[in-house]
Motif scaffolding. Structure first.
Motif, PDB file in Angstrom:
ATOM      1  N   GLU A  89      85.815  29.054  51.744  1.00  0.00           N
ATOM      2  CA  GLU A  89      85.224  29.945  50.750  1.00  0.00           C
ATOM      3  C   GLU A  89      85.757  29.608  49.362  1.00  0.00           C
ATOM      4  OE1 GLU A  89      86.354  33.749  52.144  1.00  0.00           O
ATOM      5  OE2 GLU A  89      85.029  33.702  53.890  1.00  0.00           O
ATOM      6  N   ALA A  90      84.834  29.493  48.394  1.00  0.00           N
ATOM      7  CA  ALA A  90      85.219  29.134  47.035  1.00  0.00           C
ATOM      8  C   ALA A  90      86.145  30.176  46.418  1.00  0.00           C
ATOM      9  CB  ALA A  90      83.975  28.961  46.168  1.00  0.00           C
ATOM     10  N   GLU A  91      85.970  31.437  46.786  1.00  0.00           N
ATOM     11  CA  GLU A  91      86.830  32.491  46.237  1.00  0.00           C
ATOM     12  C   GLU A  91      88.290  32.254  46.594  1.00  0.00           C
ATOM     13  OE1 GLU A  91      84.162  32.972  48.054  1.00  0.00           O
ATOM     14  OE2 GLU A  91      82.725  33.939  46.685  1.00  0.00           O
TER      15      GLU A  91
ATOM     16  N   GLU B 299      82.930  19.053  41.943  1.00  0.00           N
ATOM     17  CA  GLU B 299      81.745  19.392  42.732  1.00  0.00           C
ATOM     18  C   GLU B 299      80.995  18.147  43.174  1.00  0.00           C
ATOM     19  OE1 GLU B 299      79.144  21.154  45.019  1.00  0.00           O
ATOM     20  OE2 GLU B 299      80.928  22.113  44.165  1.00  0.00           O
TER      21      GLU B 299
ATOM     22  N   CYS C 281      88.404  22.347  50.500  1.00  0.00           N
ATOM     23  CA  CYS C 281      87.722  22.707  49.260  1.00  0.00           C
ATOM     24  C   CYS C 281      86.207  22.663  49.435  1.00  0.00           C
ATOM     25  CB  CYS C 281      88.158  21.749  48.152  1.00  0.00           C
ATOM     26  SG  CYS C 281      88.168  22.481  46.504  1.00  0.00           S
TER      27      CYS C 281
ATOM     28  N   THR D 176      92.450  18.861  45.565  1.00  0.00           N
ATOM     29  CA  THR D 176      91.478  18.057  44.836  1.00  0.00           C
ATOM     30  C   THR D 176      91.670  16.555  44.965  1.00  0.00           C
ATOM     31  OG1 THR D 176      92.821  18.152  42.819  1.00  0.00           O
ATOM     32  CG2 THR D 176      91.180  19.887  43.134  1.00  0.00           C
TER      33      THR D 176
ATOM     34  N   THR E 133      89.562  28.988  47.567  1.00  0.00           N
ATOM     35  CA  THR E 133      90.044  27.655  47.200  1.00  0.00           C
ATOM     36  C   THR E 133      90.056  27.379  45.703  1.00  0.00           C
ATOM     37  OG1 THR E 133      87.812  26.720  47.435  1.00  0.00           O
ATOM     38  CG2 THR E 133      89.230  26.707  49.398  1.00  0.00           C
ATOM     39  N   MET E 134      89.078  27.902  44.962  1.00  0.00           N
ATOM     40  CA  MET E 134      88.919  27.483  43.577  1.00  0.00           C
ATOM     41  C   MET E 134      90.076  27.867  42.660  1.00  0.00           C
ATOM     42  SD  MET E 134      86.595  25.402  43.420  1.00  0.00           S
ATOM     43  CE  MET E 134      86.678  25.180  41.632  1.00  0.00           C
TER      44      MET E 134
ATOM     45  N   LEU F 221      82.867  16.998  46.184  1.00  0.00           N
ATOM     46  CA  LEU F 221      82.674  17.910  47.318  1.00  0.00           C
ATOM     47  C   LEU F 221      81.274  17.812  47.899  1.00  0.00           C
ATOM     48  CD1 LEU F 221      84.539  21.100  46.028  1.00  0.00           C
ATOM     49  CD2 LEU F 221      85.416  19.207  47.429  1.00  0.00           C
TER      50      LEU F 221
ATOM     51  N   ALA G 238      85.596  21.100  36.916  1.00  0.00           N
ATOM     52  CA  ALA G 238      84.826  21.643  38.033  1.00  0.00           C
ATOM     53  C   ALA G 238      83.605  20.794  38.357  1.00  0.00           C
ATOM     54  CB  ALA G 238      84.411  23.080  37.719  1.00  0.00           C
TER      55      ALA G 238
ATOM     56  N   GLU H 135      91.521  24.880  40.520  1.00  0.00           N
ATOM     57  CA  GLU H 135      91.514  24.886  39.057  1.00  0.00           C
ATOM     58  C   GLU H 135      92.925  24.683  38.499  1.00  0.00           C
ATOM     59  OE1 GLU H 135      89.667  28.600  38.315  1.00  0.00           O
ATOM     60  OE2 GLU H 135      87.623  27.849  38.681  1.00  0.00           O
TER      61      GLU H 135
END
Length: 264
Positions: free
Chosen positions: A155-157, A186, A151, A142, A159-160, A189, A182, A164
């Motif tokens: 894929e968000a699944e 965003e 990020c 981040t 990296t997130m 990003l 978040a 977080e």
């Protein structure tokens, strides 16, 4: 003498251990024993015995604070060794050498590792003020240029969960400039995706400025690695319309063309 069925069948315990390692590799973060055993369809006691042995060998590690399991240091070293033999990184290293020659600053290639974006190739600048990081350095998702590129485009699944966790830690220590939630992340990003590069100029604890660009696979949809040039703050022009950003975008496009077979 003919090979018997037993000789061809392999070692079942190794296959079970491999199944646990695969689950950890594909997970978005550390896993509880209960979740691992459920995903592997085996009793918790059996999974625990395997995890104890895998931990002793360095293939798995357990966080003493949370009791969750994660891939261990030996897995990271094995992965980096395998990557080091790949054509992708041989070509990436040539791109890094050209970047260093043009900018006079250190450049690195990062791929997704067990703990996030990980530097697997680094070409250091040759002057007294050159910035550097240790081999296997994991980039924050981040608030580092390489991390923001992953990020934004991975894929968000995957990296997130890491992002977080970082943001919760950043809030706790008051890290300057790091997204706190978040929604803030965003917004950052969205700009990275629109521009196809990320820049940072951290005046805080690292004092580094960086420009990072993604390199995509042949289909153009999945990030393969990030190319990053970085230096101490004040030595690198990170302006969005500046020559360093243009150079990095050109380097990424050239490397993609090589990887996709468009150039020799």
């Amino acid at each position: 003498m003919p090979v018997t069925e037993d000789a061809r069948s392999g070692v079942k315990s190794v296959e079970v251990a491999g199944q646990l390692l695969r689950l950890l590799a594909e997970a978005g973060g550390p896993m509880r024993l209960a979740d691992l055993s459920r995903a592997a369809a085996m009793p918790s006691a059996k999974a625990h015995r395997y995890l104890v042995s895998l931990s002793r060998s360095g293939l798995v590690e357990q966080d003493p604070a949370t009791a969750r399991y994660e891939l261990g240091p030996l897995m990271l070293r094995a992965g980096l060794a395998a990557l080091g033999r790949s054509d992708l990184l041989k070509r990436a290293e040539r791109a890094l050498e050209a970047i260093v020659a043009r900018t006079g600053e250190t450049a690195a290639a990062a791929v997704w590792g067990t703990h996030g974006p990980t530097h697997v190739r680094l070409v250091a600048a040759r002057h007294a003020l050159a910035a550097s990081v240790p081999p296997g350095h994991v980039c924050p998702l981040t608030y580092s240029a390489s991390g923001l590129v992953f990020c934004a485009f991975d894929e968000a699944e995957r990296t997130m969960p890491f992002a977080e966790r970082e943001m919760s830690q950043s809030r706790a220590i008051g890290r300057p400039g790091a997204p706190a939630d978040a929604a803030a992340l965003e917004r950052v990003l969205a700009a990275v995706r629109r521009r196809a590069f990320a820049t940072t100029a951290n005046e805080g604890d690292t004092g580094l400025a960086a420009v990072s660009v993604p390199v995509f696979d042949a289909a153009g949809g999945r990030i393969r690695l990030a190319l990053t040039v970085f230096s101490r703050v004040g030595r690198l022009n990170v302006a969005p319309d500046g020559p360093v950003v243009a150079l990095m975008l050109e380097a990424a496009a050239s490397l993609e063309a090589e990887l996709h077979g468009l150039r020799s």
